[in-house]
Write an enzyme that holds these catalytic residues in place. Structure first.
Site, PDB file in Angstrom:
ATOM      1  CG  HIS A 278      19.625  26.840  29.290  1.00 26.74           C
ATOM      2  ND1 HIS A 278      20.100  25.556  29.388  1.00 26.74           N
ATOM      3  CD2 HIS A 278      18.269  26.735  29.311  1.00 26.74           C
ATOM      4  CE1 HIS A 278      19.083  24.712  29.451  1.00 26.74           C
ATOM      5  NE2 HIS A 278      17.966  25.404  29.413  1.00 26.74           N
TER       6      HIS A 278
ATOM      7  CD  GLU B 288      12.297  22.332  25.473  1.00 25.79           C
ATOM      8  OE1 GLU B 288      13.244  21.561  25.702  1.00 25.79           O
ATOM      9  OE2 GLU B 288      12.462  23.531  25.131  1.00 25.79           O
TER      10      GLU B 288
ATOM     11  CG  ASP C 242      14.464  27.566  28.193  1.00 24.86           C
ATOM     12  OD1 ASP C 242      15.472  27.038  28.665  1.00 24.86           O
ATOM     13  OD2 ASP C 242      13.775  27.024  27.318  1.00 24.86           O
ATOM     14  CG  ASP C 243      17.780  29.170  26.140  1.00 21.93           C
ATOM     15  OD1 ASP C 243      18.940  28.987  26.551  1.00 21.93           O
ATOM     16  OD2 ASP C 243      16.937  28.264  26.044  1.00 21.93           O
TER      17      ASP C 243
HETATM   18  N1  ADE Z   1      19.495  24.288  25.974  1.00 19.18           N
HETATM   19  C1  ADE Z   1      19.223  25.578  26.086  1.00 19.18           C
HETATM   20  N2  ADE Z   1      17.899  25.782  26.096  1.00 19.18           N
HETATM   21  C2  ADE Z   1      17.314  24.574  25.995  1.00 19.18           C
HETATM   22  C3  ADE Z   1      15.979  24.120  25.960  1.00 19.18           C
HETATM   23  N3  ADE Z   1      14.937  24.944  26.022  1.00 19.18           N
HETATM   24  N4  ADE Z   1      15.759  22.806  25.831  1.00 19.18           N
HETATM   25  C4  ADE Z   1      16.778  21.958  25.754  1.00 19.18           C
HETATM   26  N5  ADE Z   1      18.045  22.329  25.794  1.00 19.18           N
HETATM   27  C5  ADE Z   1      18.323  23.632  25.911  1.00 19.18           C
HETATM   28 ZN    ZN Z   2      16.000  24.885  29.134  1.00 23.07          ZN
END
Ligand code: ADE
Ligand code: ZN
Length: 336
Positions: free
Chosen positions: A18, A199, A277-278
């Site tokens: 993201h 998740e 991911d982030d």
């Molecule tokens: N938006 C950003 N990271 C996310 C994640 N791991 N799960 C769901 N939405 C997200």
């Molecule tokens: Zn994600």
């Protein structure tokens, strides 16, 4: 070359990233200052200290708050270029990057401002380092489907500049079935579709993403191991999972890396990939994820080869491009 060196050095794709989640505290403060925003944290250290998450929602609350510093085309350009610089250092040769337009258009930032900034960052990385990128528009699943449909309408004039659609944000209580109409319209564009599923949500959400949204990949999917028939299905249908190990530990999906389900997924023949991911929020980029996973599981070169190959095969580029990248990967392996 030992297995870790090979894992870090080999060419690979990142398929779950993201862009808003790559906003490092230093850049967030710089952008707040540049845009004259009164940022609600005293310092970079104070912001980092807030990165102490108990679940997905506790992270998302901070992630959306920090995104407020992103205002101009230049901001999105700087964000994209900063991420790609880090990814390149880990030998990511191709990145399929999520962006959340609703997070920005709801604050009055035009869709095209976001898109142009991200594209310009990607173009710089392509010109300077030969990096390949794709943009995947993600819809926010905590919002009503009608708002997501309006976002798709807004995106349609730019459809030739977008390479796929995804579904992210709060999973629990927002099953894929809520977005059946939206994804039908997304698929009608001919672009690939993906969704976060399994998740925090149950394996049933993974089934729904496959059966109702007809996704081409599952983002996360780590809870699939709770359903033996689902694991079998993922393996036989070659459905890729974009797994994010550090994210899963930071969001308490698993208490520690040793409990992660990646080994079971790989043993069952599921096409799993490793992603960050982030990365600004979860302790690191592709290389940090690889190091953390290797510290827990001590895999050999073969397993790391499989993971890198999965990432290239599961990407949304033409078959000839995949073949060329896999040849590069094989050359790297021959030297390992
Ligand atoms: N938006 C950003 N990271 C996310 C994640 N791991 N799960 C769901 N939405 C997200
Ligand atoms: Zn994600």
């Amino acid at each position: 070359m030992n297995a870790l060196d090979f894992a870090l050095a080999c060419p690979k794709a990142e398929l779950h990233l993201h862009i808003e989640g790559s906003l490092e505290p230093e850049l967030a403060f710089a952008l707040a200052q540049r845009n004259g925003i009164d940022f609600p944290f005293a310092s970079v250290e104070a912001l980092r200290a807030a990165y102490n998450f108990s679940d997905l929602q506790s992270f998302l609350d901070l992630y959306y708050a920090c995104a407020d510093v992103l205002r101009t085309e230049e901001d999105f350009h700087d964000l994209m270029l900063a991420y790609l610089r880090r990814a390149k250092a880990d030998n990511v040769i191709h990145a399929e990057i999520f962006f959340d337009p609703q997070t920005h258009t709801a604050r009055g930032i035009p869709f095209e401002t976001v898109l142009r900034g991200l594209e310009r960052g990607a173009a710089t990385a392509q010109a300077q380092w030969g990096m390949s990128t794709r943009l995947i528009l993600c819809f926010l699943r905590h919002l009503p489907e009608d708002e997501c449909l309006a976002c798709l309408d807004e995106a349609m004039p730019f459809i030739h500049r977008i390479h796929g659609f995804g579904l992210d944000s709060s999973e629990k209580g927002h099953p894929p079935s809520k977005f059946a109409r939206l994804f039908e319209r997304c698929r009608a564009t001919g672009l690939p579709v993906v969704a976060h599923a399994g998740e925090e949500g149950p394996p049933a959400y993974i089934h729904e993403a496959l059966d109702i949204l007809k996704v081409d990949r599952i983002d996360h999917g780590v809870r699939a191991v709770e359903d033996a028939a689902l694991i079998q299905r993922l393996a036989t249908q070659h459905i890729a999972l974009t797994v994010c190990p550090l994210s899963n530990v930071r969001l308490c999906i698993f208490q520690k890396m040793e409990q992660h389900t990646l080994p079971q997924l790989l043993a069952a023949g599921v096409r799993a990939t490793i992603n960050s991911d982030d990365p600004a929020y979860f302790g690191g980029y592709m290389g940090d994820n690889i190091r953390a996973v290797q510290a827990a599981f001590n895999w050999n070169v073969d397993t790391w080869y499989t993971l890198a190959r999965n990432s290239l095969e599961a990407s949304f580029v033409p078959a000839e491009q995949k073949t060329a990248w896999i040849a590069q990967l094989d050359a790297c392996r021959a030297q390992a």
